[in-house]
Enzyme design. Structure first.
Site, PDB file in Angstrom:
ATOM      1  N   MET A   1      76.362   9.137  25.442  1.00  0.00           N
ATOM      2  CA  MET A   1      75.745   9.359  26.751  1.00  0.00           C
ATOM      3  C   MET A   1      76.813   9.359  27.837  1.00  0.00           C
ATOM      4  O   MET A   1      77.465   8.342  28.080  1.00  0.00           O
ATOM      5  CB  MET A   1      74.710   8.261  27.035  1.00  0.00           C
ATOM      6  CG  MET A   1      73.475   8.330  26.147  1.00  0.00           C
ATOM      7  SD  MET A   1      72.371   6.937  26.405  1.00  0.00           S
ATOM      8  CE  MET A   1      73.277   5.636  25.534  1.00  0.00           C
ATOM      9  N   THR A   2      77.005  10.506  28.470  1.00  0.00           N
ATOM     10  CA  THR A   2      77.999  10.634  29.528  1.00  0.00           C
ATOM     11  C   THR A   2      77.608   9.769  30.728  1.00  0.00           C
ATOM     12  O   THR A   2      76.467   9.804  31.188  1.00  0.00           O
ATOM     13  CB  THR A   2      78.121  12.098  29.972  1.00  0.00           C
ATOM     14  OG1 THR A   2      78.556  12.878  28.861  1.00  0.00           O
ATOM     15  CG2 THR A   2      79.116  12.254  31.105  1.00  0.00           C
TER      16      THR A   2
ATOM     17  N   GLY B   1      80.991  11.501  25.421  1.00  0.00           N
ATOM     18  CA  GLY B   1      81.953  12.549  25.151  1.00  0.00           C
ATOM     19  C   GLY B   1      83.265  12.283  25.869  1.00  0.00           C
ATOM     20  O   GLY B   1      83.277  11.870  27.036  1.00  0.00           O
TER      21      GLY B   1
ATOM     22  N   HIS C   1      81.756  17.194  19.079  1.00  0.00           N
ATOM     23  CA  HIS C   1      80.583  17.660  19.822  1.00  0.00           C
ATOM     24  C   HIS C   1      80.429  19.163  19.631  1.00  0.00           C
ATOM     25  O   HIS C   1      81.144  19.959  20.234  1.00  0.00           O
ATOM     26  CB  HIS C   1      80.723  17.321  21.302  1.00  0.00           C
ATOM     27  CG  HIS C   1      79.438  17.351  22.061  1.00  0.00           C
ATOM     28  ND1 HIS C   1      78.322  18.052  21.636  1.00  0.00           N
ATOM     29  CD2 HIS C   1      79.058  16.742  23.224  1.00  0.00           C
ATOM     30  CE1 HIS C   1      77.334  17.886  22.505  1.00  0.00           C
ATOM     31  NE2 HIS C   1      77.760  17.094  23.469  1.00  0.00           N
TER      32      HIS C   1
ATOM     33  N   HIS D   1      74.540  21.708  22.249  1.00  0.00           N
ATOM     34  CA  HIS D   1      74.092  21.761  23.643  1.00  0.00           C
ATOM     35  C   HIS D   1      74.800  22.784  24.526  1.00  0.00           C
ATOM     36  O   HIS D   1      74.876  22.627  25.742  1.00  0.00           O
ATOM     37  CB  HIS D   1      74.210  20.374  24.293  1.00  0.00           C
ATOM     38  CG  HIS D   1      73.510  19.305  23.532  1.00  0.00           C
ATOM     39  ND1 HIS D   1      73.768  17.980  23.696  1.00  0.00           N
ATOM     40  CD2 HIS D   1      72.552  19.368  22.570  1.00  0.00           C
ATOM     41  CE1 HIS D   1      73.022  17.251  22.892  1.00  0.00           C
ATOM     42  NE2 HIS D   1      72.274  18.094  22.186  1.00  0.00           N
TER      43      HIS D   1
ATOM     44  N   TYR E   1      78.024  23.583  24.548  1.00  0.00           N
ATOM     45  CA  TYR E   1      79.445  23.347  24.784  1.00  0.00           C
ATOM     46  C   TYR E   1      80.285  24.212  23.842  1.00  0.00           C
ATOM     47  O   TYR E   1      79.754  25.066  23.133  1.00  0.00           O
ATOM     48  CB  TYR E   1      79.749  21.859  24.660  1.00  0.00           C
ATOM     49  CG  TYR E   1      79.013  21.030  25.695  1.00  0.00           C
ATOM     50  CD1 TYR E   1      79.252  21.226  27.063  1.00  0.00           C
ATOM     51  CD2 TYR E   1      78.048  20.096  25.319  1.00  0.00           C
ATOM     52  CE1 TYR E   1      78.561  20.490  28.018  1.00  0.00           C
ATOM     53  CE2 TYR E   1      77.357  19.361  26.279  1.00  0.00           C
ATOM     54  CZ  TYR E   1      77.619  19.556  27.627  1.00  0.00           C
ATOM     55  OH  TYR E   1      76.926  18.834  28.569  1.00  0.00           O
TER      56      TYR E   1
END
Length: 378
Positions: free
Chosen positions: A36-37, A69, A182, A185, A187
């Site tokens: 969770m950023t 991240g 990652h 989403h 990216y």
């Protein structure tokens, strides 16, 4: 607290607290802290407060922590100055402090290595002069980015692959228990997987299998840069931040064709991100995305999506609140081995002791989540 004096696990939640082995990494339960950023790392450096944040979740009983991240060493990787970097002496010293704090609390932890790709805005920090790195000059919604810069060459792509491999090697050197890449989403890695953003006509574009080449080469490079027993996890999703209906695979057969090169490249586990873990992925089967990944690959899988809450995460951004809800369906799916591990996000952000409260039958004490919790440090 020693095992002999530990409060027994509530039998009702026993499936969630079975041990699990991810390769040679032994986990005490099936709870994973989702990445969770939080933007609490000034100049990209995670400080003692970040170490304390993760250590509290480890002390609260989380089986495995996946960090927020953290940007790989590539100038186009980031979009915020206060998101942690995974390069540079000061940042890496901060991450070493995080690892030590989590291990001292009895936890296990992996960094999530991140390149934002086309999601980055032109001129964004931490390196404003770097171009937006996108497969085909298209933004996350599939429309052209005027200032994206030239379409990356094979040499440009090689630099990104190297950045991920070096990040993974650094993670192992710092004492992390594995690494997550990652690839979800919208990216960078995901932008190559999705036809909406990948219109390349070279070896990195084309049909669904061809579009896996970047992901597979990153996995292979990471695998080569780390020891064989160092767990490598890839996070994937169908949905994108700009399009909740987007899909990289329209059917189980197409999903299998996408996953096969990733398995062959050496990935150890897949973290399959959905907005609601209980929704079926394809018509005709109750399996969610993680369930299908496990069925098609045989690999360990992590599921995720609004665990223990009655609203998806996006409601929190529009003034809504998510309230604790039952875990019956989760426990049934875990007990049936549809997936192996379950990532918990907002519930752990709000309540560091969520895992222990669930384990000991104190679900009624779990703290309610609101959008203000995104700004909480604890």
């Amino acid at each position: 607290m020693t095992t002999s004096t530990r409060t027994p696990t509530d039998p009702a939640v026993a499936p969630l607290f079975r041990p699990f082995s991810l390769g040679t990494l032994d986990l005490p339960n099936r709870v994973v802290m989702a990445p969770m950023t939080r933007r609490f790392s000034p100049d990209g450096v995670p400080g003692p407060d970040v170490a304390a944040y993760y250590a509290r979740r480890a002390a609260g009983g989380v089986g495995l922590i996946v960090t927020e991240g953290t940007y790989v060493d590539h100038p186009s990787a980031g979009e915020y100055a206060n998101v942690p970097r995974f390069h540079g002496e000061e940042a890496l010293l901060g991450w070493k402090g995080v690892v030590e704090a989590v291990h001292a609390a009895g936890g296990r932890i992996m960094p999530q290595l991140w390149h934002v790709g086309p999601v980055r805005k032109p001129g964004a920090p931490p390196f404003p002069d770097a171009p937006v790195f996108t497969p085909s000059g298209l933004g996350p919604d599939g429309t052209p980015i005027g200032a994206a810069g030239p379409v990356p060459t094979a040499r440009d792509i090689g630099a990104v692959i190297t950045a991920f491999a070096e990040g993974a090697a650094t993670a192992q050197r710092l004492g992390f228990d594995g690494v997550e890449l990652h690839g979800a989403h919208g990216y960078l890695i995901d932008s190559f997987l999705w036809e909406g953003t990948n219109r390349r006509t070279d070896a990195y574009g084309g049909d669904p299998v061809a579009r896996t080449r970047l992901a597979a080469e990153i996995i292979a490079a990471v695998r080569e840069a780390t020891s064989p027993d160092f767990p490598v996890v890839l996070r994937i999703s169908q949905w994108k931040g700009s399009d909740y209906t987007a899909r990289i695979a329209q059917s189980p057969a197409e999903l299998e064709s996408v996953l096969t090169p990733l398995v062959e490249a050496g990935v150890d586990a897949i973290h399959a991100s959905t907005r609601r873990y209980w929704l079926p992925e394809f018509d005709g089967s109750p399996l969610n995305l993680a369930g299908w990944v496990k069925k098609l690959t045989g690999l360990p899988v992590i599921s995720v999506g609004s665990v223990g809450l009655d609203e998806v995460f996006t409601a929190s951004f529009t003034g809504g609140e998510a309230h604790p809800t039952g875990l019956d369906q989760l426990l049934e799916r875990l007990g049936g081995d549809e997936f192996d591990l379950i990532a918990v996000g907002r519930a752990l952000l709000t309540d560091p002791e969520w895992t222990e409260k669930i384990r000991t039958g104190r679900a009624g004490e779990v703290v309610t989540f609101t959008r203000e919790d995104f700004g909480r440090l604890t």
